[in-house]
Design a protein around this motif. Structure first.
Motif, PDB file in Angstrom:
ATOM      1  N   ALA A 331       1.413 -49.787 -28.848  1.00  0.00           N
ATOM      2  CA  ALA A 331       0.641 -50.945 -29.317  1.00  0.00           C
ATOM      3  C   ALA A 331      -1.054 -49.772 -30.101  1.00  0.00           C
ATOM      4  CB  ALA A 331      -0.030 -52.084 -28.085  1.00  0.00           C
ATOM      5  N   LEU A 340      -2.802 -57.360 -34.602  1.00  0.00           N
ATOM      6  CA  LEU A 340      -1.996 -57.901 -33.887  1.00  0.00           C
ATOM      7  C   LEU A 340      -3.629 -58.982 -33.451  1.00  0.00           C
ATOM      8  CD1 LEU A 340      -0.773 -56.022 -30.809  1.00  0.00           C
ATOM      9  CD2 LEU A 340       0.331 -56.733 -33.180  1.00  0.00           C
ATOM     10  N   ASP A 341      -2.860 -60.201 -33.271  1.00  0.00           N
ATOM     11  CA  ASP A 341      -3.899 -61.253 -32.684  1.00  0.00           C
ATOM     12  C   ASP A 341      -3.767 -61.603 -30.946  1.00  0.00           C
ATOM     13  OD1 ASP A 341      -2.175 -62.161 -30.142  1.00  0.00           O
ATOM     14  OD2 ASP A 341      -1.099 -63.870 -31.775  1.00  0.00           O
ATOM     15  N   LYS A 343      -4.230 -62.394 -28.136  1.00  0.00           N
ATOM     16  CA  LYS A 343      -3.635 -62.760 -27.604  1.00  0.00           C
ATOM     17  C   LYS A 343      -2.872 -61.373 -27.147  1.00  0.00           C
ATOM     18  CE  LYS A 343      -1.025 -65.700 -24.205  1.00  0.00           C
ATOM     19  NZ  LYS A 343      -0.653 -67.198 -24.456  1.00  0.00           N
ATOM     20  N   GLU A 344      -1.850 -60.978 -28.133  1.00  0.00           N
ATOM     21  CA  GLU A 344      -0.576 -60.367 -28.048  1.00  0.00           C
ATOM     22  C   GLU A 344      -1.277 -58.515 -28.035  1.00  0.00           C
ATOM     23  OE1 GLU A 344       2.360 -61.339 -30.525  1.00  0.00           O
ATOM     24  OE2 GLU A 344       1.468 -60.246 -31.804  1.00  0.00           O
ATOM     25  N   ILE A 347      -2.068 -57.747 -23.884  1.00  0.00           N
ATOM     26  CA  ILE A 347      -0.917 -58.198 -22.848  1.00  0.00           C
ATOM     27  C   ILE A 347      -0.599 -56.916 -22.424  1.00  0.00           C
ATOM     28  CG2 ILE A 347       1.888 -57.899 -23.464  1.00  0.00           C
ATOM     29  CD1 ILE A 347       1.184 -60.269 -24.785  1.00  0.00           C
ATOM     30  N   GLU A 396       7.927 -59.428 -19.851  1.00  0.00           N
ATOM     31  CA  GLU A 396       6.673 -59.868 -20.271  1.00  0.00           C
ATOM     32  C   GLU A 396       6.816 -58.288 -21.122  1.00  0.00           C
ATOM     33  OE1 GLU A 396       3.467 -60.163 -18.148  1.00  0.00           O
ATOM     34  OE2 GLU A 396       3.209 -63.144 -17.471  1.00  0.00           O
ATOM     35  N   PHE A 400       7.280 -57.423 -25.100  1.00  0.00           N
ATOM     36  CA  PHE A 400       5.790 -56.971 -26.367  1.00  0.00           C
ATOM     37  C   PHE A 400       6.469 -55.612 -27.051  1.00  0.00           C
ATOM     38  CE2 PHE A 400       1.801 -54.871 -26.747  1.00  0.00           C
ATOM     39  CZ  PHE A 400       1.467 -55.442 -27.790  1.00  0.00           C
ATOM     40  N   ARG A 403       9.299 -56.961 -29.398  1.00  0.00           N
ATOM     41  CA  ARG A 403       7.849 -57.500 -30.905  1.00  0.00           C
ATOM     42  C   ARG A 403       6.886 -56.423 -31.599  1.00  0.00           C
ATOM     43  NH1 ARG A 403       5.921 -59.880 -35.243  1.00  0.00           N
ATOM     44  NH2 ARG A 403       3.463 -60.918 -34.735  1.00  0.00           N
TER      45      ARG A 403
END
Length: 563
Positions: A331, A340-341, A343-344, A347, A396, A400, A403
């Motif tokens: 990430a 990324l927003d 919230k993402e 994570i 999760e 992710f 994504r």
């Protein structure tokens, strides 16, 4: 002549009315006669003959005399009176004394009702008496047979009844005086009083004979089965504790001691024949004992679960931690190129914090497993809770990670769509240029520029670093809408231009003969040269349609064929 006819007509009408009333009263007299005969035919004598076969003493004799007197009164006094009244009312009807006949009919009806009621009461009491005698005779024999069988059972199997044997014998002995009283009442013809004794003994016997059936099994349960289960639970729990099981949380010995005390009280209640209460409490004790067996079995199953799955839980914790750290690193790398927003973006860090807490819980769990002193059911529950949370974190992280991988694919898809939209817009502009039209309206030029601007915005958003794909998709959606709109409007414009030309060509045939049509077509041609195509279409269509209704439909069909 009129003075003669009117009285004759009145006389005829009165005669007809009189005969109608007479017919009505004759029908009523026949009905009353039938009711009287039904009363007379009631089988009172036959039923009284049955009573004579019983012991004609005491209560039976008194009732028989009363019934006979009441029956005699009805048959010898009231029935002759009714016959006399019926004769009188017939005479009244023959003499057309209808009002008096009506009053007499009502009196007869009242007397018939009185007699019918009396006869029915006699029949009911007769049936009750005769029926009581028959029922008593059958039911008392059944009771005596059940009583003999019950006494025989208690005497032959006293060991099976334990402390309840003597109370049961006393209860059975209490039947004998009632049997003797029944025989005496029956001998003196007091069948209804004897009936009350039979009913009372039947209720008492139903309960007592049921107790005799239930007590042996209940005593066996309290004196053998439950104590045996208690010993088995004590021995089983002791052996499990020696094997390392922690069972103090069950407080098994405390509960078993309490049950043993309850059994002592239940045995005392048994001696007092409080069997229903004992049965209910014994059922509750058996349920509790079953729950203790289930609890011990649960501990055995829990130990098996812990032994089999503990190492696997440690491996799962390690693998999910590694996956989460890898996802966190991925990430951080991806965020250099893509935005990324909020919230993402959080994570991975949120999951790492949860994993840190789970590692601490697992450490405590490890100490409890190694050190003992904990119920295996509690250890199993903690393992299952940790496993559930780890599986949720793993899921999760996989979502992710997918994504993150799809962001690059998503970018390439957007670029491909942008190229396609650019091609569609260029083709639309090229088609418009080749459309052989006088010129392009300002509104259409503005729409073409708007679509081009939207495509430019998408292109520029793809140049930003880090790339915000959510925003890119928003811009792409606006661009798709703008290109689709302008493409549709260009197609519509070109079709309208073709339709205008066909309408004007079709209308040329009327220019010489219809000056007004000629002038209106000239106006349409002027609007066409000024790029006001919608107005030109409206003017040309109206001019041709006015001179030839239905012409537009023909022209549209010709254009469709041409297209």
């Amino acid at each position: 002549m009129r003075y003669v006819i009117i009285p004759i007509i009145v006389l005829i009408i009165m005669t007809v009315i009189a005969f109608l009333f007479r017919r009505k009263h004759i029908s009523e007299i026949e009905k009353l006669e039938n009711e009287k005969l039904q009363i007379q035919h009631k089988p009172i004598l036959e039923e009284m003959t049955k009573v004579k076969q019983l012991n004609m003493t005491g209560e039976t004799e008194e009732k028989f005399e009363r019934w006979r007197n009441e029956w005699t009164d009805v048959m010898d006094v009231h029935m002759p009176k009714i016959d006399s009244l019926l004769f009188d009312v017939e005479d009244m009807v023959d003499r057309f004394r209808f009002r008096k006949a009506t009053e007499t009919e009502k009196l007869i009806q009242d007397k018939i009702r009185y007699c019918d009621k009396k006869m029915n009461e006699i029949l009911h009491e007769l049936n009750e008496l005769v029926g009581s005698e028959e029922k008593n005779r059958i039911e008392i024999e059944q009771l005596k047979e059940q009583h003999r069988a019950a006494r025989k059972t208690v005497l032959a199997h006293q060991h099976s009844f334990g402390m309840t044997a003597n109370p049961l014998e006393k209860e059975l002995e209490s039947f004998n005086p009632k049997f003797a009283e029944y025989d005496e009442l029956t001998a003196h013809g007091n069948y209804l009083q004897a009936r009350e004794i039979v009913i009372s003994l039947t209720e008492k016997g139903t309960r007592l004979f049921g107790l005799i059936h239930d007590i042996p099994a209940l005593l066996t349960d309290l004196q053998n089965k439950i104590p045996s289960s208690i010993r088995e639970l004590r021995n089983g729990s002791r052996e499990m504790e020696e094997q390392g099981y922690y069972l103090q949380h069950l407080e098994l010995n405390k509960h078993l001691d309490q049950i043993e005390q309850e059994i002592e009280g239940l045995l005392k209640k048994m001696a007092d024949l409080e069997i229903e209460a004992v049965q209910e409490q014994a059922h509750d004790i058996n349920d509790r004992i079953d729950s203790f067996y289930d609890a011990l079995e649960n501990e055995v199953n829990a130990k098996r679960y812990v032994d089999v799955n503990f190492d696997g839980l440690a491996e799962l914790l390690s693998s999910v931690t590694t996956l989460t750290k890898d996802t966190s690193n991925e990430a951080a790398y991806v965020q250099q190129s893509y935005r990324l927003d909020e919230k993402e973006a959080h994570i991975p860090q949120t999951s790492l914090k949860k994993l840190e807490q789970l590692e601490n819980r697992f450490g405590l769990l490890y100490e409890r497993v190694e050190g003992g002193g904990s119920a295996y059911s509690s250890l199993q529950q903690e393992m299952q809770d940790i496993t559930s949370e780890l599986e949720q974190i793993s899921e999760e992280q996989e979502v992710f990670a997918n994504r993150l991988k799809n962001l690059r694919i998503d970018e390439l898809n957007v670029r491909t769509q942008l190229e396609e939209l650019n091609r569609r817009l260029q083709n639309t502009e090229r088609k418009l240029q080749k459309g052989n039209i006088p010129g392009i309206p300002d509104e259409m030029e503005a729409r073409l520029e708007e679509a081009d601007e939207q495509l430019y915005i998408v292109s520029q958003s793809l140049q930003e670093t880090p790339l915000n794909m959510n925003l890119v998709h928003t811009y792409l959606g606006d661009a798709e809408k703008a290109v689709a709109d302008v493409t549709e409007r260009v197609e519509e414009l070109l079709e309208n231009v073709m339709l205008i030309e066909w309408i004007i060509q079709y209308g040329n045939r009327y220019r010489a003969t219809h000056p007004e049509t000629h002038n209106r077509l000239l106006d349409a041609e002027e609007s066409f040269r000024q790029f006001r195509y919608n107005k030109a279409l409206e003017e040309a269509a109206t001019a041709v349609e006015d001179v030839e209704p239905g012409a537009m439909k023909k022209i549209e069909e010709l254009v469709k064929e041409q297209v």
